[in-house]
Design a protein around this motif. Structure first.
Motif, PDB file in Angstrom:
ATOM      1  N   ALA A 184     -57.201 -23.055   3.023  1.00  0.00           N
ATOM      2  CA  ALA A 184     -57.760 -23.803   4.159  1.00  0.00           C
ATOM      3  C   ALA A 184     -58.969 -24.612   3.694  1.00  0.00           C
ATOM      4  O   ALA A 184     -59.164 -25.763   4.100  1.00  0.00           O
ATOM      5  CB  ALA A 184     -58.156 -22.845   5.281  1.00  0.00           C
ATOM      6  N   ALA A 185     -59.772 -24.014   2.807  1.00  0.00           N
ATOM      7  CA  ALA A 185     -60.959 -24.718   2.300  1.00  0.00           C
ATOM      8  C   ALA A 185     -60.580 -25.771   1.255  1.00  0.00           C
ATOM      9  O   ALA A 185     -61.064 -26.902   1.291  1.00  0.00           O
ATOM     10  CB  ALA A 185     -61.942 -23.711   1.694  1.00  0.00           C
ATOM     11  N   ILE A 199     -68.026 -20.363   8.409  1.00  0.00           N
ATOM     12  CA  ILE A 199     -66.772 -19.633   8.612  1.00  0.00           C
ATOM     13  C   ILE A 199     -66.963 -18.627   9.742  1.00  0.00           C
ATOM     14  O   ILE A 199     -67.858 -17.770   9.670  1.00  0.00           O
ATOM     15  CB  ILE A 199     -66.335 -18.903   7.319  1.00  0.00           C
ATOM     16  CG1 ILE A 199     -65.910 -19.908   6.249  1.00  0.00           C
ATOM     17  CG2 ILE A 199     -65.145 -17.979   7.591  1.00  0.00           C
ATOM     18  CD1 ILE A 199     -66.984 -20.399   5.364  1.00  0.00           C
ATOM     19  N   TRP A 200     -66.149 -18.744  10.780  1.00  0.00           N
ATOM     20  CA  TRP A 200     -66.156 -17.769  11.883  1.00  0.00           C
ATOM     21  C   TRP A 200     -65.135 -16.671  11.590  1.00  0.00           C
ATOM     22  O   TRP A 200     -63.951 -16.967  11.405  1.00  0.00           O
ATOM     23  CB  TRP A 200     -65.768 -18.449  13.185  1.00  0.00           C
ATOM     24  CG  TRP A 200     -66.906 -19.000  13.973  1.00  0.00           C
ATOM     25  CD1 TRP A 200     -67.451 -18.472  15.102  1.00  0.00           C
ATOM     26  CD2 TRP A 200     -67.633 -20.213  13.713  1.00  0.00           C
ATOM     27  NE1 TRP A 200     -68.473 -19.260  15.557  1.00  0.00           N
ATOM     28  CE2 TRP A 200     -68.613 -20.332  14.726  1.00  0.00           C
ATOM     29  CE3 TRP A 200     -67.578 -21.192  12.721  1.00  0.00           C
ATOM     30  CZ2 TRP A 200     -69.504 -21.398  14.782  1.00  0.00           C
ATOM     31  CZ3 TRP A 200     -68.462 -22.250  12.769  1.00  0.00           C
ATOM     32  CH2 TRP A 200     -69.408 -22.338  13.791  1.00  0.00           C
ATOM     33  N   THR A 268     -66.213 -26.633   9.242  1.00  0.00           N
ATOM     34  CA  THR A 268     -66.197 -25.308   9.857  1.00  0.00           C
ATOM     35  C   THR A 268     -64.763 -24.780   9.883  1.00  0.00           C
ATOM     36  O   THR A 268     -63.798 -25.555   9.950  1.00  0.00           O
ATOM     37  CB  THR A 268     -66.762 -25.317  11.296  1.00  0.00           C
ATOM     38  OG1 THR A 268     -66.006 -26.232  12.101  1.00  0.00           O
ATOM     39  CG2 THR A 268     -68.229 -25.723  11.324  1.00  0.00           C
ATOM     40  N   PHE A 269     -64.662 -23.451   9.815  1.00  0.00           N
ATOM     41  CA  PHE A 269     -63.359 -22.788   9.748  1.00  0.00           C
ATOM     42  C   PHE A 269     -63.325 -21.684  10.786  1.00  0.00           C
ATOM     43  O   PHE A 269     -64.219 -20.829  10.792  1.00  0.00           O
ATOM     44  CB  PHE A 269     -63.148 -22.171   8.357  1.00  0.00           C
ATOM     45  CG  PHE A 269     -63.183 -23.189   7.254  1.00  0.00           C
ATOM     46  CD1 PHE A 269     -62.008 -23.781   6.816  1.00  0.00           C
ATOM     47  CD2 PHE A 269     -64.394 -23.585   6.694  1.00  0.00           C
ATOM     48  CE1 PHE A 269     -62.026 -24.744   5.815  1.00  0.00           C
ATOM     49  CE2 PHE A 269     -64.429 -24.555   5.701  1.00  0.00           C
ATOM     50  CZ  PHE A 269     -63.250 -25.135   5.258  1.00  0.00           C
ATOM     51  N   GLU A 270     -62.331 -21.681  11.647  1.00  0.00           N
ATOM     52  CA  GLU A 270     -62.200 -20.597  12.618  1.00  0.00           C
ATOM     53  C   GLU A 270     -61.132 -19.631  12.118  1.00  0.00           C
ATOM     54  O   GLU A 270     -59.954 -19.991  12.027  1.00  0.00           O
ATOM     55  CB  GLU A 270     -61.834 -21.140  14.003  1.00  0.00           C
ATOM     56  CG  GLU A 270     -62.270 -20.228  15.129  1.00  0.00           C
ATOM     57  CD  GLU A 270     -61.329 -19.067  15.433  1.00  0.00           C
ATOM     58  OE1 GLU A 270     -61.678 -18.259  16.320  1.00  0.00           O
ATOM     59  OE2 GLU A 270     -60.240 -18.969  14.823  1.00  0.00           O
ATOM     60  N   LEU A 294     -58.704 -25.031  12.034  1.00  0.00           N
ATOM     61  CA  LEU A 294     -58.286 -23.835  12.767  1.00  0.00           C
ATOM     62  C   LEU A 294     -57.318 -23.039  11.902  1.00  0.00           C
ATOM     63  O   LEU A 294     -56.307 -23.570  11.446  1.00  0.00           O
ATOM     64  CB  LEU A 294     -57.598 -24.215  14.088  1.00  0.00           C
ATOM     65  CG  LEU A 294     -58.417 -25.071  15.059  1.00  0.00           C
ATOM     66  CD1 LEU A 294     -57.669 -25.202  16.390  1.00  0.00           C
ATOM     67  CD2 LEU A 294     -59.819 -24.506  15.293  1.00  0.00           C
ATOM     68  N   VAL A 295     -57.674 -21.780  11.667  1.00  0.00           N
ATOM     69  CA  VAL A 295     -56.857 -20.908  10.824  1.00  0.00           C
ATOM     70  C   VAL A 295     -56.348 -19.711  11.632  1.00  0.00           C
ATOM     71  O   VAL A 295     -55.210 -19.291  11.496  1.00  0.00           O
ATOM     72  CB  VAL A 295     -57.665 -20.420   9.590  1.00  0.00           C
ATOM     73  CG1 VAL A 295     -56.774 -19.631   8.644  1.00  0.00           C
ATOM     74  CG2 VAL A 295     -58.316 -21.598   8.854  1.00  0.00           C
ATOM     75  N   GLY A 296     -57.213 -19.156  12.477  1.00  0.00           N
ATOM     76  CA  GLY A 296     -56.842 -17.986  13.284  1.00  0.00           C
ATOM     77  C   GLY A 296     -55.725 -18.327  14.262  1.00  0.00           C
ATOM     78  O   GLY A 296     -55.581 -19.466  14.685  1.00  0.00           O
ATOM     79  N   ILE A 297     -54.941 -17.316  14.592  1.00  0.00           N
ATOM     80  CA  ILE A 297     -53.792 -17.502  15.482  1.00  0.00           C
ATOM     81  C   ILE A 297     -54.169 -17.030  16.889  1.00  0.00           C
ATOM     82  O   ILE A 297     -54.443 -15.845  17.102  1.00  0.00           O
ATOM     83  CB  ILE A 297     -52.589 -16.658  14.999  1.00  0.00           C
ATOM     84  CG1 ILE A 297     -52.306 -16.860  13.508  1.00  0.00           C
ATOM     85  CG2 ILE A 297     -51.360 -16.929  15.867  1.00  0.00           C
ATOM     86  CD1 ILE A 297     -51.516 -18.071  13.152  1.00  0.00           C
TER      87      ILE A 297
END
Ligand code: APR
Ligand code: ZN
Ligand code: ZN
Length: 377
Positions: A184-185, A199-200, A268-270, A294-297
């Motif tokens: 993702a990064a 990163i969240w 930013t990364f969720e 957005l990474v989280g589902i």
């Protein structure tokens, strides 16, 4: 010699939504044409497994089913027409296949293979049946790979051979968390040196994103989590700053971050899957050039309450699936990066468990007591 025969073995069966796994004896049929049967050696437990068990993404879990999508194992036998695998190969199953031929695989900007759709979404193999039975009932596959079983059957495009020296009980994590966050990064955001990132969610996925930001040369990496127990590990992975949103109650957290960074983050990364933190991640990027991945589902019925004005000023909102990696080409390379010391893997593993204790791994994860639990078969 088990080739060509039904194998009886143990698996964690998810009989119904929201029920704990039950360890059962299951029958695993031999692989059909273009299928491979694998003896699993280890599997990680991902937050998505909890989400799927809770019915958050019906296409990933049709009950009854065998979940699990972060495994590694050894080929036991192959079906007719399988050319790339043979008994004894060390392999990582791939929930995002790569067939090299479908429109998804051929498009230079996509990492998503369409070959196994829509059967994979139905929990079925390509011929519309399943290879698992238990107590006379057939069990669905999940994400095409079902790693919570001592033996599993996958399509030959959902699998890749890896370096035989690599410890399978470690590199299994490259099958989901590590590839997802790291890519993702590097692939989706393409973080540049000197960037300021946040990163969240500092679970397996989020820490892998931290690792990617560090590899890309980010100058500031903020780790954000409501569980301060995650902060020490997060610093080891490369976080320069760690923040707990609960310490800023009464203020709008995105405003706090925008102020702290003098205008907002570059990237930013969720990595949680929560629509509220997704909004915070967007709002705390720089309004002219900030990028949110957005990474989280999130649950299939969830909606983000996003003002278009946030985006029209110049921000970018992107999504990333399997870290943007083309799975067959990239997973062996990531394994080699681990073997040469370029990426961390061991540091993600906080617990080793037996299959019998798989429900405990769900509790540990819900309580925030682990980064990754690895089941050793
Ligand atoms: N704000 C900040 N952090 C939060 C919040 C929140 N509102 N809610 C949860 N978290 C933190 C948890 O404390 C935990 O440290 O997010 C982290 C999530 O980590 P894990 O549970 O280990 O999840 P992980 O396996 O990393 O998956 C994260 O990616 O693949 C998806 O479905 C998966 O959506 C999930 C996400
Ligand atoms: Zn996962
Ligand atoms: Zn394809």
């Amino acid at each position: 010699e088990t080739a060509g025969k039904v194998i009886k073995c143990r698996a964690a069966v998810a009989w119904a939504e929201k029920e704990p796994f039950s360890i059962e004896e299951v029958e695993v049929a031999p692989p059909k044409a273009h299928e491979v049967r694998i003896k699993m050696v280890a599997t990680g437990v991902c937050h998505s497994d909890i989400s799927f068990l809770n019915g958050l993404l019906p296409s990933a879990a049709k009950f009854p089913t065998i979940l699990g999508h972060e495994g590694a194992g050894i080929v036991e036998s192959v079906g007719e027409g399988v050319e790339n695998f043979k008994e004894g190969d060390h392999v990582i199953p791939l929930y995002m296949p790569q067939c090299f031929q479908c429109p998804g695989c051929r498009h230079p900007k996509s990492n998503q293979c369409l070959k196994l759709f829509p059967q994979q979404m139905q929990g079925l193999m390509q011929d519309g049946t399943t290879r698992f039975t238990c107590k006379g009932q057939s069990l669905h596959h999940s994400m095409g790979i079902s790693t919570f079983s001592e033996y599993t059957v996958v399509n030959d495009v959902s699998l890749v051979k890896i370096n035989e020296e690599a410890p399978l009980e470690k590199v299994c994590l490259i099958g989901c968390a590590i590839a997802t966050g790291y890519g993702a990064a590097l692939n989706t955001a393409k973080v540049e040196p000197g960037s300021r990132c946040a990163i969240w969610g500092l679970g397996g996925i989020g820490l892998a994103a931290v690792m990617g930001c560090r590899a890309a040369g980010a100058s500031k990496i903020y780790g954000i989590d409501i569980n301060p127990d995650k902060f020490e590990t997060a610093r080891k992975f490369g976080c320069t700053d760690v923040l707990n949103p609960k310490d800023f109650e009464g203020k709008k957290f995105a405003d706090v971050l925008t102020q702290m960074t003098g205008g907002g983050f570059d990237y930013t990364f969720e990595c949680i899957g929560n629509v509220n933190t997704m909004l915070d991640a967007v709002e705390s990027t720089n309004r002219f050039y900030g990028v949110t991945v957005l990474v989280g589902i999130a649950g299939h019925e969830k909606k983000m309450d996003l003002s278009p004005l946030l985006i029209v000023s110049g921000r970018t909102l992107k999504g990333s699936f399997f870290g943007g990696w083309r799975s067959v080409e990239s997973v062996p390379m990531l394994v080699d990066e681990y073997m040469s010391g370029k990426i961390m893997v061991d540091e993600f593993i906080t617990h080793k468990l037996k299959l019998d204790d798989i429900n405990q791994s769900l509790e540990l994860m819900k309580d925030g007591k682990c980064v990754r639990c690895v089941i050793h078969y």
